[in-house]
Design an enzyme around this catalytic site. Structure first.
Site, PDB file in Angstrom:
ATOM      1  N   CYS A 157      38.015 -32.259  17.998  1.00  0.00           N
ATOM      2  CA  CYS A 157      37.561 -30.957  17.506  1.00  0.00           C
ATOM      3  C   CYS A 157      37.439 -30.032  18.713  1.00  0.00           C
ATOM      4  CB  CYS A 157      36.256 -31.073  16.718  1.00  0.00           C
ATOM      5  SG  CYS A 157      34.853 -31.725  17.660  1.00  0.00           S
ATOM      6  N   ASN A 206      33.527 -31.467  20.613  1.00  0.00           N
ATOM      7  CA  ASN A 206      33.255 -32.916  20.639  1.00  0.00           C
ATOM      8  C   ASN A 206      31.751 -33.222  20.566  1.00  0.00           C
ATOM      9  OD1 ASN A 206      33.866 -35.769  22.853  1.00  0.00           O
ATOM     10  ND2 ASN A 206      34.007 -35.683  20.647  1.00  0.00           N
ATOM     11  N   CYS A 239      30.115 -32.126  17.257  1.00  0.00           N
ATOM     12  CA  CYS A 239      29.808 -32.102  15.818  1.00  0.00           C
ATOM     13  C   CYS A 239      30.817 -32.913  15.002  1.00  0.00           C
ATOM     14  CB  CYS A 239      29.757 -30.664  15.295  1.00  0.00           C
ATOM     15  SG  CYS A 239      28.458 -29.651  16.037  1.00  0.00           S
ATOM     16  N   ARG A 240      32.000 -32.336  14.762  1.00  0.00           N
ATOM     17  CA  ARG A 240      32.934 -32.952  13.808  1.00  0.00           C
ATOM     18  C   ARG A 240      33.578 -34.239  14.318  1.00  0.00           C
ATOM     19  NH1 ARG A 240      36.270 -27.558  13.190  1.00  0.00           N
ATOM     20  NH2 ARG A 240      35.569 -27.524  15.374  1.00  0.00           N
ATOM     21  N   ASP A 294      34.224 -25.627  11.053  1.00  0.00           N
ATOM     22  CA  ASP A 294      33.316 -25.677  12.199  1.00  0.00           C
ATOM     23  C   ASP A 294      31.898 -25.339  11.727  1.00  0.00           C
ATOM     24  OD1 ASP A 294      31.860 -25.156  14.466  1.00  0.00           O
ATOM     25  OD2 ASP A 294      33.397 -23.935  15.433  1.00  0.00           O
TER      26      ASP A 294
END
Ligand code: 4NP
Length: 161
Positions: A9, A12, A14-15, A127
């Site tokens: 993402c 690096n 959260c997702r 996001d």
């Protein structure tokens, strides 16, 4: 040699760390920890060294009862050689990854995560960084769907089980 997955993402935090930890959870449940390994990275260097975002960790704990482990790192060109499949969370991540592969020799290793969803029709994992808790919960739902599809695909196409 295990089959190696890299989730990517922007930050690096959260997702992609969620995708990595959810996938590891499913891999462990399937008893395939020796055969599939996961890592994650960000296209940016904004949060290098940081642990997963606490709002993301709270959503993963609440919805799945799992802890998010990891420390942010930036995606590097050498990852094209080191991994079998690279999963981009959104289109911007996808384009940023491909722009580092000038000769396009690794093009086929890069996919959008949502291509593996079967319950959701969204094409990108949004996001969640500047939004509220609903966005983080939504990310978890999308990633569980995508990870389940991804694991099925790998079992069917890559492993000799
Ligand atoms: P991620 O979320 O890409 O899912 O880790 C973000 C983290 C940080 C920022 C944006 C998105 N940021 O702008 O710092």
């Amino acid at each position: 040699m295990p089959y190696k997955l890299l989730f990517v993402c922007l930050g690096n935090i959260c997702r992609s760390p969620s995708a990595e930890n959810i996938m590891n959870h499913l891999i462990e449940q399937a008893g395939l920890s020796n055969q599939i390994v996961c890592d994650s990275a960000g296209t940016s260097s904004y949060h290098v060294g940081s642990p997963p975002d606490r709002r993301m960790s709270a959503a993963a704990a609440k919805k799945l009862g799992i802890e998010l482990r990891g420390q942010a790192r930036q995606f590097h060109k050498s990852d094209f050689q080191d991994f079998d499949l690279i999963l981009a969370m959104d289109r911007a991540n996808y384009e940023d990854i491909l722009s580092l592969d000038r000769t396009q020799q690794y093009h086929d290793k890069v996919s959008l995560m949502c291509e593996f969803c079967s319950q959701h029709t969204l094409k990108e994992v949004p996001d969640p960084y500047y939004g509220g808790s609903e966005g983080f919960n939504h990310v978890i739902d999308l990633l569980v769907d995508a990870c389940e599809g991804l694991l099925k695909d790998i079992i069917n196409q890559q492993l000799n089980t």
